[in-house]
Design a protein around this motif. Sequence first.
Motif, PDB file in Angstrom:
ATOM      1  N   TYR A  26     -11.440  -2.360   4.512  1.00 24.86           N
ATOM      2  CA  TYR A  26     -11.436  -2.647   3.079  1.00 24.86           C
ATOM      3  C   TYR A  26     -12.807  -3.137   2.649  1.00 24.86           C
ATOM      4  O   TYR A  26     -13.534  -3.759   3.428  1.00 24.86           O
ATOM      5  CB  TYR A  26     -10.388  -3.719   2.751  1.00 24.86           C
ATOM      6  CG  TYR A  26      -8.996  -3.327   3.176  1.00 24.86           C
ATOM      7  CD1 TYR A  26      -8.118  -2.737   2.291  1.00 24.86           C
ATOM      8  CD2 TYR A  26      -8.565  -3.547   4.486  1.00 24.86           C
ATOM      9  CE1 TYR A  26      -6.838  -2.362   2.676  1.00 24.86           C
ATOM     10  CE2 TYR A  26      -7.296  -3.175   4.895  1.00 24.86           C
ATOM     11  CZ  TYR A  26      -6.433  -2.589   3.993  1.00 24.86           C
ATOM     12  OH  TYR A  26      -5.188  -2.215   4.385  1.00 24.86           O
ATOM     13  N   GLU A  46       0.830  -1.205   0.000  1.00 24.72           N
ATOM     14  CA  GLU A  46       0.000   0.000   0.000  1.00 24.72           C
ATOM     15  C   GLU A  46       0.866   1.257   0.000  1.00 24.72           C
ATOM     16  O   GLU A  46       0.648   2.188  -0.793  1.00 24.72           O
ATOM     17  CB  GLU A  46      -0.900   0.028   1.238  1.00 24.72           C
ATOM     18  CG  GLU A  46      -2.056  -0.941   1.198  1.00 24.72           C
ATOM     19  CD  GLU A  46      -2.847  -0.892   2.500  1.00 24.72           C
ATOM     20  OE1 GLU A  46      -2.519  -0.065   3.370  1.00 24.72           O
ATOM     21  OE2 GLU A  46      -3.794  -1.687   2.624  1.00 24.72           O
ATOM     22  N   LEU A  95      -3.495  -1.021  -2.874  1.00 26.62           N
ATOM     23  CA  LEU A  95      -4.862  -0.908  -2.360  1.00 26.62           C
ATOM     24  C   LEU A  95      -5.046   0.477  -1.778  1.00 26.62           C
ATOM     25  O   LEU A  95      -4.082   1.113  -1.344  1.00 26.62           O
ATOM     26  CB  LEU A  95      -5.129  -1.961  -1.274  1.00 26.62           C
ATOM     27  CG  LEU A  95      -5.139  -3.438  -1.664  1.00 26.62           C
ATOM     28  CD1 LEU A  95      -5.350  -4.292  -0.421  1.00 26.62           C
ATOM     29  CD2 LEU A  95      -6.225  -3.732  -2.691  1.00 26.62           C
ATOM     30  N   SER A  97     -11.699  -4.437  -2.805  1.00 26.41           N
ATOM     31  CA  SER A  97     -10.318  -4.591  -2.333  1.00 26.41           C
ATOM     32  C   SER A  97      -9.976  -6.059  -2.114  1.00 26.41           C
ATOM     33  O   SER A  97      -8.868  -6.507  -2.433  1.00 26.41           O
ATOM     34  CB  SER A  97     -10.119  -3.812  -1.032  1.00 26.41           C
ATOM     35  OG  SER A  97     -10.267  -2.429  -1.232  1.00 26.41           O
TER      36      SER A  97
END
Length: 303
Positions: free
Chosen positions: A46, A28, A34, A50
């Motif tokens: 999430y 990330e 994400l 995701s």
Amino acid sequence: MNNIKNVFTIKDLENLSGIKAHTIRIWEKRYSILQPLRTESNIRYYDVASLQRILNISTLNSFGYKISHLAKIADDEIPKMVKEVLGVKSLNGHVVNNFKLAMMNFDTQLFLKTYDSLINKKSFREIFYDCFIPLLDEIGTLWQTNTITPAHEHFISYLIKQKLASETEKLPADNARDGRTYVLYLPHEEIHELGLMFINYELQSNGYKAIYLGESVPVSNIADMKNYFDNITFITYITVAPTIDNINSYVKELKEKVLNDGHTQLLVFGRNTQYIHESSLSGNIRLYDSMNAFTETLYIVNE
């Protein structure tokens, strides 16, 4: 009200994808792989999109694609890449991911679509060993880590049972390969029957006479089967019942009331077999630590 789980913690993503939470955080931060959402108290979470993305990325990464490369690809291209890769390489990991996603969203159509994509490529036996068994093994871990609820397990188990029942229906019912009758049952209060159903399928597909009694059968009913058939091999699957504390007394009761002659046999499968003491066993009782250890012998006999 729609109570389907559609919000996931980073630990949920780890449990479902197999990618460590620490690694997901690095991806990330470094690659924006994400985009977590945030609660009012700034806790990351999430959504389903995701989850689908991390499952697809996990599949591509396992086939050698670097995260730095995947991070530059548009979201709608990732599923297409997965489909292309799986056209020439193993489907198993991605299929299990799809089944997990179907389970998380109680999505019957996704389960059926995924299953139908397999049935023309693999035999049912291959699907069970390559996809369903790994899925069921993961479900145990997911349940223990509170990633899923018993409802998720019941949902996916029921769909697999439907496929098992459908495939078993196609088999001939008048088998008598070795002159024995195989009687399959679950002990009283045991309801986990998928493993037993598959053993029944394997027996019938290999030409053996199998009678399936199903779940939660008392010992008195088991003993009564000897009034109808000679040369019985009883097969049972013990996952949670009898409990660890009671399993040896259960085996003792079977020896006294059912296995009290020179020809009746018992085969025992399941997680709780590890708690059966060696002193509780006799020559007509055999324990198996896996279905494959038993069913492979059926195919060897057929060769």
